[in-house]
Design an enzyme around this catalytic site. Sequence first.
Site, PDB file in Angstrom:
ATOM      1  N   ASP A   1       0.969  -1.198  -0.201  1.00 20.04           N
ATOM      2  CA  ASP A   1      -0.128  -0.273  -0.255  1.00 20.04           C
ATOM      3  C   ASP A   1       1.028   1.277  -0.073  1.00 20.04           C
ATOM      4  OD1 ASP A   1      -2.322   1.455  -0.145  1.00 20.04           O
ATOM      5  OD2 ASP A   1      -3.063   0.782   1.659  1.00 20.04           O
TER       6      ASP A   1
HETATM    7  C1  NOJ Z   1      -4.047   4.437   0.941  1.00 16.34           C
HETATM    8  C2  NOJ Z   1      -4.891   2.858   0.636  1.00 16.34           C
HETATM    9  O1  NOJ Z   1      -5.341   2.559   1.476  1.00 16.34           O
HETATM   10  C3  NOJ Z   1      -5.675   2.436  -0.381  1.00 16.34           C
HETATM   11  O2  NOJ Z   1      -6.287   1.359  -0.396  1.00 16.34           O
HETATM   12  C4  NOJ Z   1      -5.202   2.447  -1.990  1.00 16.34           C
HETATM   13  O3  NOJ Z   1      -5.873   1.500  -2.472  1.00 16.34           O
HETATM   14  C5  NOJ Z   1      -4.145   3.123  -2.150  1.00 16.34           C
HETATM   15  N1  NOJ Z   1      -4.150   4.642  -0.813  1.00 16.34           N
HETATM   16  C6  NOJ Z   1      -3.824   3.969  -3.310  1.00 16.34           C
HETATM   17  O4  NOJ Z   1      -4.393   5.165  -3.910  1.00 16.34           O
END
Ligand code: NOJ
Length: 743
Positions: free
Chosen positions: A287
């Site tokens: 993530d």
């Molecule tokens: C952080 C988030 O936790 C995740 O769900 C998301 O896909 C990513 N950022 C990318 O935007």
Amino acid sequence: MELTIEQQLSAISHEAIRAKSKNEIQQLANELLQKMTLTEKIGQLFQLAPPEANVEGLKWEHSESNASAQLISAGKVGSILSVVDSSTIFKLQKLAVENSRLGIPLFFAADMIHGCRTGFPINLAMACSFDPELIEKSCQQIAYEIAHTGLNLTFSPMVDLVRDPRWGRVMESNGEDPYLNSQLAAAYVRGYQQGDFSANYSVAACCKHFAAYGAIEGGREYNTVDMSERELRQHYLPGYKACADAGVASFMTSFNIYDGVPATANKFLLRDILRNEWQYQGFAISDYTSSYEMLDHKTAKDEEDVALQCILAGLDHEMVSTSYLNHLENLVNAGKVSLDLINEAVLRMLQFKFQIGLFDNPYKHIYANPEQYMRNSETLELAHQVALESVVLLKNSHDLLPLSKQGKKIALIGPFANSNQVVGAWGSLAKDAECVSLLTGISSLVGADALLCTAGCAINDQDRSGFAEALELAKQADVVILAFGEDQNMSGEAKSRAYLNIPGVQNELALAIKALNKPMVSIIFSGRPLELGWYAEHSDALLQAWFLGNESGNALASLLFGDANPSAKLAMSFPYTVGQIPVYYNQYKTGRPSPTGDYSLFRSCFIDVPNYPLFPFGFGLSYSNFEYKNLKISEKTLVAAQQLIVSVELCNTGVVAGTEVVQLYIECANFSVVRPLRELKAFRRVFLEKNSCKIVEFTLTQQDLAYYNIDMKFTPENRNYVIYVGGSSQATLNANFSYSGEG
Ligand code: NOJ
């Protein structure tokens, strides 16, 4: 003369790409791998979020001043995050294809989680439909829009099991039940990918966040997770496993730790479970900066250590953080990381790119005027249907709803009365301006003549100056509709709340209006279960509207005036108060249960609030009246691999046709470890004309009874079970049977 960007986009071919066999893909990827330098290989493991992303006038040319362009041209980027403008996507792709030595295309990924240009209801709302087929169909349409935006992969579905509405991300989830979560998880994946993500109309999906992010302590965002392995396997993993089984293209790691180790470098999760047990073949991505966050977790001593731990654990693609880019090469040269390990990750990335057809046509999803493919009537109709199936009717005293279309003066009051701010968090490309407000929806259904409307107050400030007008309008009306709730920006990522009240002075306004003694309908807009005790007691009718997206007002109007009949059931329990949390239907049995769930001395309970929630999982009313009878099971003992047929007679004794979500729960009467009070094992949406009955049948097998036992074996053991069938997790109709493994 060089063609303009517009002309170049118009010249892109969108011919169908031939899907390739697994063998062919492996061979192609291997051949390409042989040609790559170590630097180029490592480049494939990096996802860049260009700082210029989405900014007009992106400098895409290879220039000294553009670090992103230089990285791409040097073959040091594998994919791009959150660029959603097709001409920018085109420019970036051109850089990769034309400037980098091997011309390996980038893939483009973004979060399109409940719609793309068409705004569908938030995911928790969709989950209340208990309708996997409708969700699958919707995701096909959503994929079509995503694919025509230029993207190849969506960071959806989010399948974190949730039990704490303080966490703002419950709005992205399928709620608190592992079985419902798994059914819907698979539906999302089937819908997006459609069995072939090389097609022009489909996109690859990413299952997130692996694992157990939904269990963060206190609902506080990015917080710690600590749970037993049995709990993880039994309740939290099934949603992710369902994605893997449905062939999801990728997995995203979560921000939290599991058993003391950040998920992004968690060997137990990524290698032991995902790769070895599940034999998962797709790629795993971190993530946003989650790998670098190991430095804050203090489990890595420096960036090099981050890279080392992540690659050893089995992380293939790094989002935003650059530990791989900066350190993997040294680690290989120093003999700390084997080339095989790098190759394994690179091959997964290359195979994915071959699979989606990027080597056949790197521009396959890029269109000159993408807008023409968006918000078509079929997609909007689906968004409307999902919205109808998402709204939960929580109370309807004396059949106040549906309202009559004529003859009644209606006062529509509250900050959501005439608001289109209902896309919900993670709205992707959907626009508030294109959402139908409640006022517009009602006016177009029944005309504006009988409608009086004012906000009365804002969502979240202390200004009471609008109260007088609101009370004046309410006095003139025969029925008052309150449209209250929390702002759409109060849920989503990084939006944890410690209070679950309806914010600002809305409750005060509700009290003042109630004192007028008019029939009162409350409609609640929120991204999470809120404390609705007062509204449940004092409203004559109560509807949970969530955030419904583009078709919000139209769908709500249809439901309010009986053109449609509510059928949704809660995918997450609604607490009386924050102090009860976590309160979920499938809690474990305790040694001192309270007989009624109310206060009882020396029992597991509170002195000031019951054990049960205000509204339980699976609950939701209809304008029809459903009765359950004649529950039958085919055998008294289910023997090993045989089946148990459960049947029940469902009758609609009401005055209108409607759909009921019939739910089947089991309770294990004795087992080698403590099991939940109840476990959902099957459900079905059943449509019934008024005054009609149907026999509804379910088939259970030993798999449905199985549970991780004392030896961590997934087995039903030879035990006694109870089946409950009905319209909520508190169904009372029941039958007993036993399971015998011998036979
Ligand atoms: C952080 C988030 O936790 C995740 O769900 C998301 O896909 C990513 N950022 C990318 O935007």
